[in-house]
Design an enzyme around this catalytic site. Structure first.
Site, PDB file in Angstrom:
ATOM      1  N   ASP A   2       0.777  -1.273  -0.014  1.00  0.00           N
ATOM      2  CA  ASP A   2      -0.087  -0.075   0.040  1.00  0.00           C
ATOM      3  C   ASP A   2       0.775   1.338   0.084  1.00  0.00           C
ATOM      4  OD1 ASP A   2      -2.610   0.940  -0.074  1.00  0.00           O
ATOM      5  OD2 ASP A   2      -2.973   0.353   2.107  1.00  0.00           O
ATOM      6  N   ASN A  50     -10.133  -4.114  -6.336  1.00  0.00           N
ATOM      7  CA  ASN A  50      -9.609  -3.198  -7.303  1.00  0.00           C
ATOM      8  C   ASN A  50     -10.348  -2.722  -8.329  1.00  0.00           C
ATOM      9  OD1 ASN A  50      -6.267  -4.083  -5.873  1.00  0.00           O
ATOM     10  ND2 ASN A  50      -7.641  -2.446  -5.225  1.00  0.00           N
TER      11      ASN A  50
HETATM   12  C1  FPP Z   1      -1.823  -0.058  -3.382  1.00  0.00           C
HETATM   13  O1  FPP Z   1      -1.371   1.155  -3.291  1.00  0.00           O
HETATM   14  C2  FPP Z   1      -1.215  -0.712  -4.667  1.00  0.00           C
HETATM   15  C3  FPP Z   1      -1.966  -1.311  -5.579  1.00  0.00           C
HETATM   16  C4  FPP Z   1      -3.189  -1.227  -5.805  1.00  0.00           C
HETATM   17  C5  FPP Z   1      -1.211  -2.056  -6.794  1.00  0.00           C
HETATM   18  C6  FPP Z   1       0.100  -2.820  -6.421  1.00  0.00           C
HETATM   19  C7  FPP Z   1       0.955  -2.969  -7.566  1.00  0.00           C
HETATM   20  C8  FPP Z   1       2.113  -2.954  -7.614  1.00  0.00           C
HETATM   21  C9  FPP Z   1       3.027  -2.745  -6.379  1.00  0.00           C
HETATM   22  C10 FPP Z   1       3.119  -2.953  -8.831  1.00  0.00           C
HETATM   23  C11 FPP Z   1       2.751  -4.255  -9.707  1.00  0.00           C
HETATM   24  C12 FPP Z   1       3.104  -5.481  -8.979  1.00  0.00           C
HETATM   25  C13 FPP Z   1       3.437  -6.416  -9.784  1.00  0.00           C
HETATM   26  C14 FPP Z   1       3.702  -7.814  -8.996  1.00  0.00           C
HETATM   27  C15 FPP Z   1       4.058  -6.488 -10.919  1.00  0.00           C
HETATM   28  P1  FPP Z   1      -2.780   2.279  -3.519  1.00  0.00           P
HETATM   29  O2  FPP Z   1      -2.577   2.739  -5.149  1.00  0.00           O
HETATM   30  O3  FPP Z   1      -3.903   2.028  -2.978  1.00  0.00           O
HETATM   31  O4  FPP Z   1      -1.693   3.622  -2.744  1.00  0.00           O
HETATM   32  P2  FPP Z   1      -2.666   4.688  -2.048  1.00  0.00           P
HETATM   33  O5  FPP Z   1      -3.022   3.844  -0.905  1.00  0.00           O
HETATM   34  O6  FPP Z   1      -1.513   5.524  -1.487  1.00  0.00           O
HETATM   35  O7  FPP Z   1      -3.453   5.627  -2.631  1.00  0.00           O
END
Ligand code: FPP
Length: 222
Positions: A2, A50
């Protein structure tokens, strides 16, 4: 994993820049986990919730996943990583499903570290699927409902090939499980850290492992 969005916002960058930096943190963390002797690492990359994000961000995440699967295979091989995917990843676009199947097959004989990536994963959905399977087996006379025990449920979870969960780390200061590995977390140690996922690195993982080492695990005993 996150905090990608907040990491990007702090730098006045688009969210995808945070996800890209998150993918680099994935590479670093897998390497560090191997070096630290961690047997299995599960990463929550895309939850079944998501899909509620804007279509453009979903497309960006899928693009990043394609790129990762195309570009990281050699590195994963070098790390001795055996890839697993948990969740309803077969519902992704056909080309991604093919890449995921190929990645799992290509790394199947690696044995240094098991790396599971949760894709279109939700723990309640995983449990519903396991219950449906057991109910079907009971209906067909293959399973005695009175004999159903935790091991039989575990054998039908997406994580059946992985060792028990010891430590769950959530980054970015959020203190929720958010539908991740709910069954598996029954006796796991939980660690909430303020680090945003794109800043997560070997030191952060080593600190988490050290914190885990200081916990006293009792499994309900005393
Ligand atoms: C949550 O942060 C993250 C995600 C929903 C996506 C996770 C994906 C990756 C780390 C990259 C791709 C992974 C692979 C295995 C290729 P958020 O967007 O909710 O952040 P925030 O809480 O700060 O808004």
């Amino acid at each position: 994993m996150d905090g990608n969005g907040r990491w990007a916002k702090k730098r006045l960058l688009p969210r995808i820049a945070g996800h890209r930096a998150g993918a680099e943190a994935v590479r670093r963390t897998i390497r560090a986990a191997g070096e630290l002797g961690i047997q299995a690492l599960t990463l929550y990359a895309f939850s079944s919730e998501n899909w509620r994000r804007p279509a453009s961000e979903i497309a960006d995440l899928m693009g990043l996943l394609r790129l990762y699967l195309r570009n990281e295979m050699a590195e994963l091989e070098r790390e001795g990583a055996r890839l697993h995917f948990i969740g309803n990843w077969r519902e992704f676009d056909a080309d991604i499903v093919a890449l995921l199947e190929e990645a799992a097959a290509r790394t199947a004989s690696n044995g240094r570290i098991d790396v599971a990536i949760a894709l279109n994963y939700g723990a309640q959905d995983e449990l519903v699927r396991a219950v449906r399977q057991l109910a079907g087996e009971a209906r067909d006379g293959l399973v005695d409902p009175a004999a159903i025990d935790p091991a039989m449920i575990e054998a039908r979870l997406d994580t059946h090939a992985l060792p028990p969960l010891d430590l769950m780390i959530r980054t970015s200061g959020e203190e929720r499980l958010s539908n991740f590995l709910l069954w598996q977390a029954a006796y796991a140690e939980l660690l909430f850290v303020d680090t945003l996922w794109p800043d997560f690195d070997r030191d952060a993982l080593a600190a988490a492992v050290a914190a885990f080492g200081r916990r006293e695990r009792r499994y309900g005993g005393r």
